[in-house]
Design an enzyme around this catalytic site. Structure first.
Site, PDB file in Angstrom:
ATOM      1  CB  SER A 129      -0.918  -0.003   1.225  1.00  0.00           C
ATOM      2  OG  SER A 129      -0.165  -0.224   2.402  1.00  0.00           O
TER       3      SER A 129
ATOM      4  CG  HIS B 197     -42.343  21.742 -10.124  1.00  0.00           C
ATOM      5  ND1 HIS B 197     -42.568  20.484  -9.631  1.00  0.00           N
ATOM      6  CD2 HIS B 197     -42.961  22.586  -9.255  1.00  0.00           C
ATOM      7  CE1 HIS B 197     -43.301  20.544  -8.536  1.00  0.00           C
ATOM      8  NE2 HIS B 197     -43.545  21.824  -8.279  1.00  0.00           N
TER       9      HIS B 197
ATOM     10  CB  SER C 128     -16.674  22.441 -29.828  1.00  0.00           C
ATOM     11  OG  SER C 128     -16.730  21.481 -30.857  1.00  0.00           O
TER      12      SER C 128
ATOM     13  CE  LYS D  86     -21.189  22.982 -28.247  1.00  0.00           C
ATOM     14  NZ  LYS D  86     -22.296  22.860 -27.338  1.00  0.00           N
TER      15      LYS D  86
ATOM     16  CD  GLU E 209     -20.681  20.244 -19.435  1.00  0.00           C
ATOM     17  OE1 GLU E 209     -21.649  20.073 -20.180  1.00  0.00           O
ATOM     18  OE2 GLU E 209     -19.534  20.423 -19.864  1.00  0.00           O
TER      19      GLU E 209
HETATM   20  N1  ARG Z   1      -1.683  -0.972   5.508  1.00  0.00           N
HETATM   21  C1  ARG Z   1      -2.496  -1.454   6.555  1.00  0.00           C
HETATM   22  C2  ARG Z   1      -3.862  -0.734   6.545  1.00  0.00           C
HETATM   23  O1  ARG Z   1      -3.986   0.246   5.947  1.00  0.00           O
HETATM   24  C3  ARG Z   1      -1.826  -1.207   7.845  1.00  0.00           C
HETATM   25  C4  ARG Z   1      -2.219  -2.128   8.947  1.00  0.00           C
HETATM   26  C5  ARG Z   1      -1.755  -3.479   8.642  1.00  0.00           C
HETATM   27  N2  ARG Z   1      -1.962  -4.341   9.727  1.00  0.00           N
HETATM   28  C6  ARG Z   1      -1.839  -5.659   9.588  1.00  0.00           C
HETATM   29  N3  ARG Z   1      -1.997  -6.359  10.632  1.00  0.00           N
HETATM   30  N4  ARG Z   1      -1.614  -6.224   8.440  1.00  0.00           N
HETATM   31  O2  ARG Z   1      -4.804  -1.178   7.138  1.00  0.00           O
END
Ligand code: ARG
Length: 460
Positions: free
Chosen positions: A22, A158, A279, A285, A292
């Site tokens: 992550s 409306h 456009s 245009k 939008e």
């Molecule tokens: N990247 C994890 C999250 O966002 C962090 C916590 C991970 N904890 C674990 N026990 N794998 O939740």
């Protein structure tokens, strides 16, 4: 290096490792995480879990990481590409910088309470920042309302013409909506601003860290009261996204109104070149893409709200990795709302009212019919009957191809003997507006008062 090697003898599958990682998005939490890490280090020192010298060494190491990552592009270095998450990133750098003492920081802590505290700290700051951005959008509404403080516009229900209003009244309606959005966000902040650190993985910790002290150090208003809840609930994110979704809904409505008013058919406002596009095919245009997109982007925030609720609903206590999915929803919500607010402020600062056209439209198409009915009420007729009489006059006026103001007194008197010469004053645009002078109405003096009140709210 993984944070969890001992139990494993086999290698992690590379696809799974990438799927699990992550860092590419949770690195956004790094400053908040470092801040909480420093307090964790000191809390371990204060509790006598670590000697003071080690706690200080950890704190210095964390400060060095702060300095390192301040260098632009540092986190993008290819050597960090395989990092699992922001937490393992911090630990690895710490050990590189200060040696094995770095491994002691995680004493009595889990990534479960670590990620929760970092997210809460981060979100608290973002809520404060969004409040500022929202205030600026409100300021832009007020600026436009002041510029056209007494200019009328048709009001609709409306999307059919209803009664004349002031443009400033229309704009202040959106000011009220954004004020409530800010208020809701302030309220959410109360529940965000609670310390989960010290909850461990799920059960609490064997080390006597002073949670109240940590809360104080990090500017939290309190501490969570249950470790299972602290590491696993994300209701504060759901609440935040819900408030953001409501704010986006308001921006989307404003966008829709302004798009309609800028069409050739309505032609009440002109959008500046700065926020319109052309456009590729049709040379004539000028399209309201800015508005939008604001309208369109509300959809993704609504999506994040649904995603967050769905994400949380089936999770057994306590932490589950599903919760890692909260980050992108949260970050994108923050970015989408901030960007949309900024673009809306810019649009508002690039709008010109076509005063004549808006004024003419405000009084045309029988928008003063209700005022004429009210006139008969003041002459003693019951409202329901007055409504009926004016309804018939409107049909007659349509047949004649005239507005109510263009009928003669005699023509009106065919429908009711209560009509007198003063009826024409009663249904002028000016008296229609001026009549709505109770609190919250569109009378110029009332709108002026609300405008001043709105400015005072923002301290301008
Ligand atoms: N990247 C994890 C999250 O966002 C962090 C916590 C991970 N904890 C674990 N026990 N794998 O939740």
């Amino acid at each position: 290096m993984n944070l969890w090697g001992g139990r494993f003898t086999g290698e992690t599958d590379q696809h799974f490792a990438a799927f699990n990682a992550s860092f590419r998005f949770d690195r956004r939490l790094i400053f908040a995480d470092l801040q909480a890490c420093a307090v964790q280090a000191q809390a371990l020192g204060r509790a006598g879990v670590l000697p003071a010298a080690e706690a200080d060494l950890l704190t210095q190491g964390l400060q060095k990481i702060r300095d390192m990552i301040a260098e632009p592009g540092f986190l993008d270095r290819s050597e960090f590409a395989a990092t699992e998450d922001v937490h393992s990133f911090i630990e690895s750098r710490l050990v590189e910088l200060i040696g094995p003492v770095g491994y002691k920081l995680h004493t009595g802590r889990s990534r479960n309470d670590q990620v929760a505290v970092a997210t809460r700290l981060f979100l608290r700051g973002e809520i404060e920042r969004i409040d500022e951005v929202m205030r600026d959008t409100e300021r832009a509404l007020i600026e436009l309302a002041e510029k056209y403080a007494t200019d009328p516009l048709p009001g609709y229900t409306h999307l059919q013409k209803a009664q004349p209003i002031l443009l400033a009244h229309f704009l202040l309606a959106y000011f009220q909506m954004l004020e409530r959005d800010r208020d809701r966000l302030r309220d959410v902040k109360k529940r965000v601003n609670v310390l989960p650190l010290g909850s461990g993985a799920l059960a609490g910790t064997n080390f006597g860290v002073d949670r109240e002290w940590m809360a104080q150090q990090l500017g939290f208003d309190g501490v969570t009261r249950n470790s299972l809840d602290a590491v696993s609930d994300r209701d504060y994110i759901i609440e935040f996204v819900s408030c953001a979704a409501t704010a986006m809904m308001h921006l989307s409505r404003l966008a829709e109104d302004l798009i309609i008013y800028s069409t050739q058919e309505f032609g009440f406002i002109k959008l500046g070149d700065a926020i319109a596009t052309g456009s590729s095919l049709m040379p004539q245009k000028k399209n309201p893409d800015s508005l939008e997109l604001v309208r369109g982007k509300s959809a993704r925030v609504f999506g994040h709200l649904t995603a967050m609720l769905t994400l949380a609903k089936g999770l057994p206590l306590a932490y589950n990795k599903d919760l890692q999915e909260d980050k992108e929803a949260l970050f994108d919500t923050i970015d989408t709302l901030s960007d949309s607010l900024r673009v809306m402020a810019t649009v508002l600062r690039n709008i010109e009212l076509n005063r004549e056209r808006a004024r003419a439209a405000a009084i045309r198409d029988y928008t003063n019919a209700t005022d004429l009915a009210d006139y008969l009420v003041r002459k003693g007729l019951e409202f329901r009957k007055a409504h009926e009489v004016i309804g018939r006059i409107v049909v007659y006026a349509i047949e004649q191809g005239r507005e109510l103001n263009d009928l003669t007194l005699e023509q009106c008197q065919q429908f009711s003997s209560l009509f007198e010469q003063d009826l024409f004053d009663a249904i002028s645009l000016e008296s229609s507006l001026a009549g709505k002078k109770q609190l919250g109405g569109t009378a110029p003096e009332q709108v002026q008062q609300e405008l001043q009140r709105a400015k005072a709210t923002l301290g301008i």
